[in-house]
Design a protein around this motif. Structure first.
Motif, PDB file in Angstrom:
ATOM      1  N   GLU A   1       0.862  -1.188   0.000  1.00 61.13           N
ATOM      2  CA  GLU A   1       0.000   0.000   0.000  1.00 61.13           C
ATOM      3  C   GLU A   1       0.893   1.231   0.000  1.00 61.13           C
ATOM      4  O   GLU A   1       1.800   1.351   0.829  1.00 61.13           O
ATOM      5  CB  GLU A   1      -0.882  -0.010   1.234  1.00 61.13           C
ATOM      6  N   ILE A   2       0.639   2.143  -0.946  1.00 61.46           N
ATOM      7  CA  ILE A   2       1.482   3.326  -1.129  1.00 61.46           C
ATOM      8  C   ILE A   2       0.601   4.565  -1.222  1.00 61.46           C
ATOM      9  O   ILE A   2      -0.434   4.552  -1.904  1.00 61.46           O
ATOM     10  CB  ILE A   2       2.349   3.195  -2.399  1.00 61.46           C
ATOM     11  N   VAL A   3       1.013   5.626  -0.545  1.00 62.17           N
ATOM     12  CA  VAL A   3       0.386   6.933  -0.733  1.00 62.17           C
ATOM     13  C   VAL A   3       1.199   7.676  -1.790  1.00 62.17           C
ATOM     14  O   VAL A   3       2.388   7.950  -1.584  1.00 62.17           O
ATOM     15  CB  VAL A   3       0.337   7.744   0.571  1.00 62.17           C
ATOM     16  N   LEU A   4       0.569   7.966  -2.904  1.00 61.25           N
ATOM     17  CA  LEU A   4       1.248   8.700  -3.973  1.00 61.25           C
ATOM     18  C   LEU A   4       1.451  10.156  -3.569  1.00 61.25           C
ATOM     19  O   LEU A   4       0.871  10.638  -2.596  1.00 61.25           O
ATOM     20  CB  LEU A   4       0.436   8.620  -5.262  1.00 61.25           C
ATOM     21  N   ALA A   5       2.269  10.846  -4.336  1.00 64.53           N
ATOM     22  CA  ALA A   5       2.629  12.220  -3.979  1.00 64.53           C
ATOM     23  C   ALA A   5       1.468  13.193  -4.100  1.00 64.53           C
ATOM     24  O   ALA A   5       1.546  14.321  -3.600  1.00 64.53           O
ATOM     25  CB  ALA A   5       3.799  12.691  -4.837  1.00 64.53           C
ATOM     26  N   ASN A   6       0.375  12.781  -4.756  1.00 65.97           N
ATOM     27  CA  ASN A   6      -0.817  13.639  -4.807  1.00 65.97           C
ATOM     28  C   ASN A   6      -1.813  13.292  -3.707  1.00 65.97           C
ATOM     29  O   ASN A   6      -2.927  13.822  -3.675  1.00 65.97           O
ATOM     30  CB  ASN A   6      -1.481  13.540  -6.176  1.00 65.97           C
ATOM     31  N   GLY A   7      -1.421  12.353  -2.814  1.00 69.77           N
ATOM     32  CA  GLY A   7      -2.277  11.973  -1.700  1.00 69.77           C
ATOM     33  C   GLY A   7      -3.146  10.764  -1.960  1.00 69.77           C
ATOM     34  O   GLY A   7      -3.813  10.267  -1.040  1.00 69.77           O
ATOM     35  N   GLU A   8      -3.180  10.255  -3.189  1.00 68.82           N
ATOM     36  CA  GLU A   8      -4.000   9.086  -3.497  1.00 68.82           C
ATOM     37  C   GLU A   8      -3.385   7.833  -2.859  1.00 68.82           C
ATOM     38  O   GLU A   8      -2.173   7.624  -2.905  1.00 68.82           O
ATOM     39  CB  GLU A   8      -4.090   8.901  -5.011  1.00 68.82           C
ATOM     40  N   VAL A   9      -4.219   6.995  -2.274  1.00 67.76           N
ATOM     41  CA  VAL A   9      -3.780   5.748  -1.653  1.00 67.76           C
ATOM     42  C   VAL A   9      -4.061   4.605  -2.618  1.00 67.76           C
ATOM     43  O   VAL A   9      -5.211   4.394  -3.031  1.00 67.76           O
ATOM     44  CB  VAL A   9      -4.492   5.493  -0.313  1.00 67.76           C
ATOM     45  N   VAL A  10      -3.014   3.863  -2.989  1.00 73.94           N
ATOM     46  CA  VAL A  10      -3.164   2.780  -3.969  1.00 73.94           C
ATOM     47  C   VAL A  10      -2.478   1.522  -3.445  1.00 73.94           C
ATOM     48  O   VAL A  10      -1.655   1.566  -2.529  1.00 73.94           O
ATOM     49  CB  VAL A  10      -2.569   3.161  -5.344  1.00 73.94           C
ATOM     50  N   ARG A  11      -2.827   0.402  -4.059  1.00 76.38           N
ATOM     51  CA  ARG A  11      -2.170  -0.862  -3.759  1.00 76.38           C
ATOM     52  C   ARG A  11      -1.494  -1.354  -5.036  1.00 76.38           C
ATOM     53  O   ARG A  11      -2.063  -1.264  -6.134  1.00 76.38           O
ATOM     54  CB  ARG A  11      -3.171  -1.895  -3.282  1.00 76.38           C
TER      55      ARG A  11
ATOM     56  N   GLY B   1       9.189   0.819  -7.446  1.00 72.49           N
ATOM     57  CA  GLY B   1       9.320   1.403  -6.116  1.00 72.49           C
ATOM     58  C   GLY B   1      10.303   0.668  -5.237  1.00 72.49           C
ATOM     59  O   GLY B   1      10.818   1.242  -4.261  1.00 72.49           O
ATOM     60  N   ALA B   2      10.583  -0.602  -5.542  1.00 67.25           N
ATOM     61  CA  ALA B   2      11.520  -1.387  -4.740  1.00 67.25           C
ATOM     62  C   ALA B   2      12.933  -0.818  -4.903  1.00 67.25           C
ATOM     63  O   ALA B   2      13.466  -0.763  -6.001  1.00 67.25           O
ATOM     64  CB  ALA B   2      11.498  -2.845  -5.191  1.00 67.25           C
ATOM     65  N   GLY B   3      13.504  -0.368  -3.802  1.00 68.91           N
ATOM     66  CA  GLY B   3      14.844   0.201  -3.833  1.00 68.91           C
ATOM     67  C   GLY B   3      14.899   1.656  -4.241  1.00 68.91           C
ATOM     68  O   GLY B   3      15.990   2.242  -4.285  1.00 68.91           O
ATOM     69  N   ALA B   4      13.759   2.264  -4.539  1.00 65.62           N
ATOM     70  CA  ALA B   4      13.740   3.644  -5.044  1.00 65.62           C
ATOM     71  C   ALA B   4      13.731   4.682  -3.933  1.00 65.62           C
ATOM     72  O   ALA B   4      13.444   5.847  -4.171  1.00 65.62           O
ATOM     73  CB  ALA B   4      12.535   3.857  -5.962  1.00 65.62           C
ATOM     74  N   VAL B   5      14.022   4.271  -2.711  1.00 70.82           N
ATOM     75  CA  VAL B   5      14.174   5.128  -1.527  1.00 70.82           C
ATOM     76  C   VAL B   5      13.011   6.097  -1.333  1.00 70.82           C
ATOM     77  O   VAL B   5      13.187   7.250  -0.952  1.00 70.82           O
ATOM     78  CB  VAL B   5      15.534   5.870  -1.517  1.00 70.82           C
ATOM     79  N   GLY B   6      11.803   5.619  -1.608  1.00 71.82           N
ATOM     80  CA  GLY B   6      10.617   6.425  -1.371  1.00 71.82           C
ATOM     81  C   GLY B   6      10.384   7.525  -2.376  1.00 71.82           C
ATOM     82  O   GLY B   6       9.532   8.390  -2.153  1.00 71.82           O
ATOM     83  N   SER B   7      11.068   7.501  -3.504  1.00 67.95           N
ATOM     84  CA  SER B   7      10.957   8.595  -4.465  1.00 67.95           C
ATOM     85  C   SER B   7       9.763   8.460  -5.399  1.00 67.95           C
ATOM     86  O   SER B   7       9.525   9.334  -6.236  1.00 67.95           O
ATOM     87  CB  SER B   7      12.247   8.703  -5.295  1.00 67.95           C
ATOM     88  N   LEU B   8       9.004   7.367  -5.265  1.00 66.61           N
ATOM     89  CA  LEU B   8       7.780   7.209  -6.064  1.00 66.61           C
ATOM     90  C   LEU B   8       6.522   7.238  -5.205  1.00 66.61           C
ATOM     91  O   LEU B   8       5.414   7.213  -5.737  1.00 66.61           O
ATOM     92  CB  LEU B   8       7.832   5.887  -6.844  1.00 66.61           C
ATOM     93  N   GLY B   9       6.683   7.263  -3.912  1.00 68.84           N
ATOM     94  CA  GLY B   9       5.534   7.283  -3.019  1.00 68.84           C
ATOM     95  C   GLY B   9       5.925   6.817  -1.639  1.00 68.84           C
ATOM     96  O   GLY B   9       7.070   6.416  -1.389  1.00 68.84           O
ATOM     97  N   THR B  10       4.954   6.844  -0.726  1.00 69.37           N
ATOM     98  CA  THR B  10       5.197   6.553   0.683  1.00 69.37           C
ATOM     99  C   THR B  10       4.524   5.240   1.059  1.00 69.37           C
ATOM    100  O   THR B  10       3.298   5.112   0.981  1.00 69.37           O
ATOM    101  CB  THR B  10       4.639   7.692   1.552  1.00 69.37           C
ATOM    102  N   THR B  11       5.315   4.259   1.487  1.00 69.88           N
ATOM    103  CA  THR B  11       4.782   2.954   1.868  1.00 69.88           C
ATOM    104  C   THR B  11       4.078   3.041   3.220  1.00 69.88           C
ATOM    105  O   THR B  11       4.633   3.572   4.188  1.00 69.88           O
ATOM    106  CB  THR B  11       5.919   1.915   1.946  1.00 69.88           C
ATOM    107  N   THR B  12       2.855   2.487   3.282  1.00 68.62           N
ATOM    108  CA  THR B  12       2.100   2.519   4.531  1.00 68.62           C
ATOM    109  C   THR B  12       1.658   1.135   5.012  1.00 68.62           C
ATOM    110  O   THR B  12       1.200   1.007   6.155  1.00 68.62           O
ATOM    111  CB  THR B  12       0.858   3.424   4.393  1.00 68.62           C
TER     112      THR B  12
END
Length: 529
Positions: free
Chosen positions: A135-145, A158-169
Motif C-alpha cells: 500500500e502506497i500513498v502517492l505524492a498527490n495523496g491518493e492511496v493505492v495498492r 518502487g523497490a529500492g527507489a528510496v521512497g521517491s515514487l511514493g510513501t509505503t504505509t
C-alpha cells in the motif's frame, strides 16, 4: 482505500486506515503547495548523512503487525515494524519471513524502499520479492495498492527507489515454515575463488536454507551454511549470540577456523539467534569504536559496554557524533565471475578485512537494486551475484592530500572498479557517482523511472539520485565552523555521539527483545505474553 482482509482484526485495520488518511491529507497539502517533503520514520539504518529539510510526513506510528494469517501464511505489516518485532509476532505461530534482515532495527518499509538481501536471498532474492502487495500513498495523496496483478510497474519500480515514487504505509508479507533451530556449518576456505566455487556448489543443495560467508584475510575464510531443523543433532553444541556473555558471531567463526582450519565445524543455533547473529558488534564495525576511543578490545570490555554495541545504538551514535566521515561502509554486488578479481583489488587498495560474502538472486534491470547487465547478464541466466561487504577505516591519505580529498578519491576509484567488473552498489550507503554515471552505469537508464514519476504524480518528490548522492563538500562542512571544529576534536565527537545514543534510549529495544528466549525450551509455539 480499505485494506481489510476478511480474517484480520477490524478495529486494528480501521485505526490503520484512519492513520493513513491523515498521512494522505498531509501529503496532498504539500503537493497542492508544490512543496517537497521527506519522511520521518523514527529510525534509520542508512549510513548516508541525513539531509536537512522542514517538511516532514511522520510515519512513526505505523509500527504494528496487524495480522498473522496462519492459513495463508502471510502477515499484514506496517512499515515501521522492525525485524525483531516482526519475528516475535510470527515465530510463535511456527512461521518466519523468507528474508529477515540481519539487523533487528531494519524496518519492513525500509526493506522495500531500500535494498535488503540476506543469507536466504540466494533462494528468495531481495526482501521486496517476498511481498504480495504494498500500500502506497502517492505524492498527490491518493492511496493505492500495487502487486504483481495491479500496478506491477509501481511495485517493481518502487523497490529500492528510496521512497521517491511514493510513501509505503502497509505490506502483505509472505511467510514460510519456521523450525526451532538452524544447523550451522562453517566450511573453511583459503581463497576468495574457493569461496565463490564452494558457494556455487552449495546453492545446488535444496536442503540449505541460508548461505553467507566471511573472508578474514586473503587466505582464510569460511562459507557458512544453515539448515532449519526441529532439534539439535546428537552431540551438537547449542550456540547463542545475543547475551552479554555470549561471543560475537564473527569472532566465534574465526575461533572455529583457528581450531579446525581444514575441517567443517557444525553446531546448532536457535532460529531467532541465527537471524540476528550479527547484531552485537554490527558484523565487525563496532571494533572501530574501540579504535577511536583507544579502548582495549577484549572479552571483558565487550561485556562491559555491551549496551553500546548493538546496531540500533551504533547507528544512533554514528549519525549524532559525525566521527565516521572517513569510514568505508559499502555493500557491493559482483558477478560471480569477477568477485575474486574485485577482492584482489580491495585487498591492494583498501586492505580492509573481514569481508562479508552473500550470494544473491537478482532480477534483470533497469533497477535500483544490484543486477547483472550486458554480457554478465547473458553469462548468468540464474541472476546470481556475490555481495561483498566492505566495512572499515579508509586508508590514510598520502602526504599533502587532505582526508576529504583522499576519501572522495578512494570512493570514486571504488565505483569505477566496480563498474568495470560489472558490479553494482547498495544505495543505503554513500554514493559519489556523477548523475549520468548513476543512471547509466548503476540503474541502467532513467527513462523508465521518469515515466513512472510522471504516471504516479511523483515529479514533485526528491528523485532517487537527489536522495542518495553524497555531496562530500556539503557533508564535511554541514555544521557551523565552530561546531565542526569542536566535534572534530578527539574524543568530543565520539563522546557526543554516545551521549545522544544514550539519550535516545535505543538500548532498551535490545534489552526488551522477547526473541532471545526463543529456542531455550521446547515451546517455540508458545504464545508470547
Amino acid at each position: 482505500m480499505s485494506t481489510k482482509p476478511s480474517n484480520a482484526p477490524a478495529a486494528l485495520l480501521q485505526d490503520h486506515d484512519r492513520t493513513v488518511k491523515r498521512i494522505s491529507e498531509t501529503i496532498r497539502d504539500f503537493s497542492a503547495r508544490g512543496q517537497k517533503f521527506r519522511i520521518k520514520h523514527g529510525s534509520t539504518n542508512s549510513t548516508r548523512t541525513a539531509k536537512k529539510g522542514s517538511n516532514f510526513v511522520d510515519l512513526s506510528k505505523l509500527n504494528r503487525v496487524l495480522h498473522v494469517d496462519t492459513v495463508n501464511k502471510t502477515a499484514l505489516v506496517e512499515p515501521n515494524v522492525p525485524m525483531d518485532r516482526l519475528v516475535e509476532a510470527t515465530i510463535p505461530h511456527g512461521l518466519v519471513p523468507p528474508v529477515v534482515m540481519e539487523f533487528p532495527g531494519i524496518t519492513t518499509g525500509g526493506g522495500f524502499a531500500g535494498t535488503s538481501g540476506e543469507s536466504s536471498s540466494f533462494r528468495h532474492g531481495f526482501f521486496d520479492r517476498t511481498l504480495d502487495w504494498v500500500e502506497i500513498v502517492l505524492a498527490n495523496g491518493e492511496v493505492v495498492r500495487c502487486s504483481e496483478n495491479e500496478r506491477q510497474d509501481l511495485l517493481r519500480g518502487g523497490a529500492g527507489a528510496v521512497g521517491s515514487l511514493g510513501t509505503t504505509t502497509l505490506v502483505q508479507l509472505r511467510l514460510e515454515e519456521a523450525k526451532p533451530y538452524v544447523e550451522v556449518t562453517y566450511h573453511p576456505v583459503t581463497s576468495m575463488q574457493e569461496a565463490v566455487d564452494l558457494s556455487k556448489t552449495i546453492m545446488q543443495d535444496p536442503s540449505v536454507n541460508y548461505l553467507d560467508g566471511i573472508m578474514f584475510s586473503k587466505t582464510q575464510g569460511a562459507i557458512i551454511t544453515g539448515r532449519k531443523v526441529d532439534s539439535p543433532a546428537n552431540g551438537s553444541t547449542i550456540r547463542r549470540f545475543s547475551a552479554r556473555s555470549d561471543p560475537w558471531f564473527y569472532l566465534h567463526v574465526k575461533s572455529c577456523l583457528d581450531k579446525a582450519p581444514s575441517q567443517p565445524t557444525t553446531e546448532t543455533v536457535p532460529l531467532a539467534e541465527y537471524l540476528f547473529r550479527y547484531d552485537r558488534g554490527g558484523f565487525w564495525v563496532a571494533p572501530m569504536a574501540f579504535d577511536y576511543f583507544h579502548f582495549p578490545f577484549n572479552r571483558f570490555t565487550r561485556w562491559f559496554v555491551d549496551d553500546f554495541l548493538h546496531t540500533r545504538m551504533m547507528y544512533t551514535a554514528l549519525h549524532a557524533g559525525g566521527v565516521g566521515k572517513d569510514i568505508i561502509i559499502q555493500d557491493l554486488a559482483l558477478p560471480m565471475s569477477t568477485a575474486a578479481q574485485f577482492t584482489d583489488y580491495t585487498h591492494d587498495k583498501f586492505g580492509i578485512y573481514p569481508l562479508w560474502l552473500c550470494p544473491l538472486k537478482t532480477q534483470p534491470g533497469p533497477s535500483f537494486h544490484p543486477h547483472l547487465s550486458g554480457s554478465h547478464a547473458a553469462d548468468s541466466p540464474d541472476g546470481i551475484m556475490m555481495n561483498i561487504g566492505l566495512w572499515g577505516w579508509a586508508p590514510a591519505p598520502p602526504p599533502g592530500v587532505s582526508k576529504k580529498d583522499n576519501y572522495l578519491a578512494l570512493n570514486r576509484d571504488l565505483e569505477s572498479k566496480l563498474a568495470a567488473l560489472g558490479g553494482k552498489k547498495w544505495l543505503y550507503a554513500k554514493t559519489f557517482y556523477p548523475e549520468h554515471e548513476f543512471w547509466n552505469d548503476h540503474v541502467g537508464g532513467r527513462e523508465w523511472y521518469d515515466a513512472l514519476r510522471e504516471k504516479y504524480h511523483a515529479t514533485g518528490l526528491p528523485d532517487a539520485y537527489e536522495k542518495t548522492h553524497t555531496d562530500i563538500h556539503a557533508e564535511w562542512n554541514q555544521r557551523s565552523a565552530w561546531k565542526d571544529r569542536v566535534l572534530g576534536m578527539w574524543p568530543i565527537g565520539g563522546v557526543w555521539g554516545l551521549w545522544k545514543a544514550i539519550r535516545s534510549g535505543t538500548y532498551k529495544e535490545a534489552r526488551a527483545s522477547k526473541w532471545k528466549s526463543f529456542g531455550r525450551d521446547a515451546g517455540m509455539q508458545k504464545k508470547l505474553d
